[in-house]
Motif scaffolding. Sequence first.
Motif, PDB file in Angstrom:
ATOM      1  N   MET A  30       0.788  -1.157   0.115  1.00 53.01           N
ATOM      2  CA  MET A  30       0.128  -0.053   0.037  1.00 53.01           C
ATOM      3  C   MET A  30       0.777   1.196  -0.011  1.00 53.01           C
ATOM      4  O   MET A  30       2.191   1.193   0.326  1.00 53.01           O
ATOM      5  N   LEU A  31       0.310   2.240  -0.267  1.00 54.47           N
ATOM      6  CA  LEU A  31       0.918   3.679  -0.461  1.00 54.47           C
ATOM      7  C   LEU A  31       0.400   4.780   0.511  1.00 54.47           C
ATOM      8  O   LEU A  31      -0.946   4.715   0.589  1.00 54.47           O
ATOM      9  N   VAL A  32       1.083   5.271   1.203  1.00 49.84           N
ATOM     10  CA  VAL A  32       0.631   6.498   2.171  1.00 49.84           C
ATOM     11  C   VAL A  32       1.087   8.044   1.478  1.00 49.84           C
ATOM     12  O   VAL A  32       2.011   8.129   1.202  1.00 49.84           O
ATOM     13  N   PRO A  35       1.548  -7.947   9.692  1.00 47.81           N
ATOM     14  CA  PRO A  35       2.249  -8.793   8.838  1.00 47.81           C
ATOM     15  C   PRO A  35       1.619  -8.823   7.247  1.00 47.81           C
ATOM     16  O   PRO A  35       2.285  -9.115   6.442  1.00 47.81           O
ATOM     17  N   LEU A  36       0.231  -8.520   7.459  1.00 43.63           N
ATOM     18  CA  LEU A  36      -0.422  -8.789   6.103  1.00 43.63           C
ATOM     19  C   LEU A  36      -0.614  -7.433   5.299  1.00 43.63           C
ATOM     20  O   LEU A  36      -1.151  -7.301   4.107  1.00 43.63           O
ATOM     21  N   ILE A  37       0.256  -6.227   5.902  1.00 35.69           N
ATOM     22  CA  ILE A  37       0.095  -4.933   5.192  1.00 35.69           C
ATOM     23  C   ILE A  37       1.661  -4.717   4.874  1.00 35.69           C
ATOM     24  O   ILE A  37       2.180  -4.717   6.018  1.00 35.69           O
ATOM     25  N   GLU A  38       1.726  -4.238   3.729  1.00 31.11           N
ATOM     26  CA  GLU A  38       3.147  -3.989   3.187  1.00 31.11           C
ATOM     27  C   GLU A  38       3.174  -2.729   2.863  1.00 31.11           C
ATOM     28  O   GLU A  38       2.607  -2.415   2.031  1.00 31.11           O
ATOM     29  N   VAL A  39       3.743  -1.540   3.471  1.00 28.54           N
ATOM     30  CA  VAL A  39       3.776  -0.297   2.689  1.00 28.54           C
ATOM     31  C   VAL A  39       5.005  -0.116   1.860  1.00 28.54           C
ATOM     32  O   VAL A  39       6.159  -0.182   2.244  1.00 28.54           O
ATOM     33  N   VAL A  40       4.551  -0.276   0.577  1.00 29.41           N
ATOM     34  CA  VAL A  40       5.615  -0.122  -0.410  1.00 29.41           C
ATOM     35  C   VAL A  40       6.040   1.306  -0.648  1.00 29.41           C
ATOM     36  O   VAL A  40       7.242   1.334  -1.435  1.00 29.41           O
ATOM     37  N   GLY A  41       5.489   2.149  -0.110  1.00 23.10           N
ATOM     38  CA  GLY A  41       5.990   3.419  -0.389  1.00 23.10           C
ATOM     39  C   GLY A  41       5.214   4.766   0.247  1.00 23.10           C
ATOM     40  O   GLY A  41       4.127   4.425   0.819  1.00 23.10           O
ATOM     41  N   ALA A  55       2.768  10.880  -5.942  1.00 20.47           N
ATOM     42  CA  ALA A  55       2.041   9.655  -5.759  1.00 20.47           C
ATOM     43  C   ALA A  55       1.798   9.247  -7.091  1.00 20.47           C
ATOM     44  O   ALA A  55       1.664   7.982  -7.378  1.00 20.47           O
ATOM     45  N   ARG A  56       1.337   9.879  -8.027  1.00 22.72           N
ATOM     46  CA  ARG A  56       0.981   9.554  -9.424  1.00 22.72           C
ATOM     47  C   ARG A  56       1.997   8.558  -9.909  1.00 22.72           C
ATOM     48  O   ARG A  56       1.851   7.508 -10.363  1.00 22.72           O
ATOM     49  N   THR A  57       3.524   9.006  -9.706  1.00 22.24           N
ATOM     50  CA  THR A  57       4.593   8.379 -10.193  1.00 22.24           C
ATOM     51  C   THR A  57       4.843   6.916  -9.543  1.00 22.24           C
ATOM     52  O   THR A  57       4.939   6.020 -10.140  1.00 22.24           O
ATOM     53  N   LYS A  58       4.540   6.983  -8.326  1.00 23.32           N
ATOM     54  CA  LYS A  58       4.733   6.002  -7.620  1.00 23.32           C
ATOM     55  C   LYS A  58       3.504   4.750  -7.602  1.00 23.32           C
ATOM     56  O   LYS A  58       4.098   3.893  -7.655  1.00 23.32           O
ATOM     57  N   ILE A  59       2.427   5.419  -8.013  1.00 23.64           N
ATOM     58  CA  ILE A  59       1.494   4.035  -8.235  1.00 23.64           C
ATOM     59  C   ILE A  59       1.702   3.569  -9.486  1.00 23.64           C
ATOM     60  O   ILE A  59       1.617   2.450  -9.461  1.00 23.64           O
ATOM     61  N   LYS A  60       2.144   4.147 -10.478  1.00 24.40           N
ATOM     62  CA  LYS A  60       2.655   3.774 -11.706  1.00 24.40           C
ATOM     63  C   LYS A  60       3.802   2.739 -11.453  1.00 24.40           C
ATOM     64  O   LYS A  60       3.872   1.664 -12.101  1.00 24.40           O
ATOM     65  N   MET A 112     -10.076   7.852  -9.773  1.00 21.36           N
ATOM     66  CA  MET A 112     -11.117   7.179 -10.001  1.00 21.36           C
ATOM     67  C   MET A 112     -11.601   7.088 -11.314  1.00 21.36           C
ATOM     68  O   MET A 112     -12.056   6.222 -11.925  1.00 21.36           O
ATOM     69  N   ARG A 113     -11.222   7.992 -12.100  1.00 22.19           N
ATOM     70  CA  ARG A 113     -11.492   8.215 -13.364  1.00 22.19           C
ATOM     71  C   ARG A 113     -10.355   7.532 -14.412  1.00 22.19           C
ATOM     72  O   ARG A 113     -10.905   6.637 -15.386  1.00 22.19           O
ATOM     73  N   LEU A 114      -9.225   7.506 -14.006  1.00 15.25           N
ATOM     74  CA  LEU A 114      -8.045   6.756 -14.846  1.00 15.25           C
ATOM     75  C   LEU A 114      -7.611   5.102 -14.172  1.00 15.25           C
ATOM     76  O   LEU A 114      -7.388   4.621 -15.140  1.00 15.25           O
TER      77      LEU A 114
END
Length: 339
Positions: A1-3, A22-28, A36-41, A67-69
């Motif tokens: 997930m991303l914060v 342990p079920l949640i990994e913060v990837v960035g 955020a847009r760059t990191k989501i991609k 939500m649109r894209l």
Amino acid sequence: MLVIDDSALMRRLMSDLLSVDPLIEVVGTAADPFIARTKIKRLSPDVLTLDVEMPRMDGLSFLGNLMRLRPMPVVMVSTLTAKGAAVTLDALAAGAVDCIAKPQADLGGGLSAYGEQLRAKVRQAANTRAVSRATAPNRPVPATAYRHPNLHVIAIGASTGGTNAILDVLSALPADTPPIVIAQHIPGAFSAAFAERLNQHSAMTVVHAGPSQPLLRGHAYVAPGGFHLRVYRRGTAWHCGTSDDEPVNGHRPSVDVLFESVAQHVGSGAGAALLTGMGSDGARGLLALRNAGAYTLAQDQPSSIVWGMPGAAVALGAAQQVAPLNQVATRLLGRGEVR
């Protein structure tokens, strides 16, 4: 997930609280929507936590673009202000699946409890699907539509996705609808704003429920976050009241608490709908209502953000009918009749 949050301290705190599971990994993390847009991609997170108020682009604008894209589950993180509450509700209307208030400096020992709540919301969000708000709304029920003569009180319960589902139902009901009592799982910081939002979009008068008040035709009563709502009989009239006794099924307000009180004090004169939500809160209460002779309805799976609560009610045999969201208002007033 991303914060996503413009505060470095908040990004670190949220990441630390989430990483306990342990079920949640913060990837960035990201300081603003452009990062955020760059990191989501690049990182393809399954869930986002998104700050409401940020520089360069606010959370609501970013959510609309997302939500649109690239629709995905989003948990909004809001400051405890009137503006923050209003924007958070706008975000839920735009497709966010849940919301939580930002942790405050005076939380002290409450930080552990906050972390548990945050992690639960993120886990729940991971099991939801992003749904377009372009789906067909409830059909407005004409003032001359069929009414069941013995319908005295309507009870509605919901959780994840429920703020939009309840708005859709209430906006379709006429001003002379029997009194409605509502238990929606929502933080206390946002429940008053939620009641006001419903009031703005409903022909009924919608209020934030208090410790004790009579149930009036044409009025709807929303349980405050952090308080149970119950219905009881006083003389010849029905009333509702709030209390802060222990959570039930991990929730306060609990839909089971509300439904069971309606079953006990209104019985066959009630109609009830259990709408979208994670878990099973309300399923047992809906069964009590059906056993008391009330009309009981569960939202169907295709129109639910999460078919947890209504699905649990169906599994118990608590729902007389299962219907899409856009038929709930008509079925409640007609106790199953759709005309």
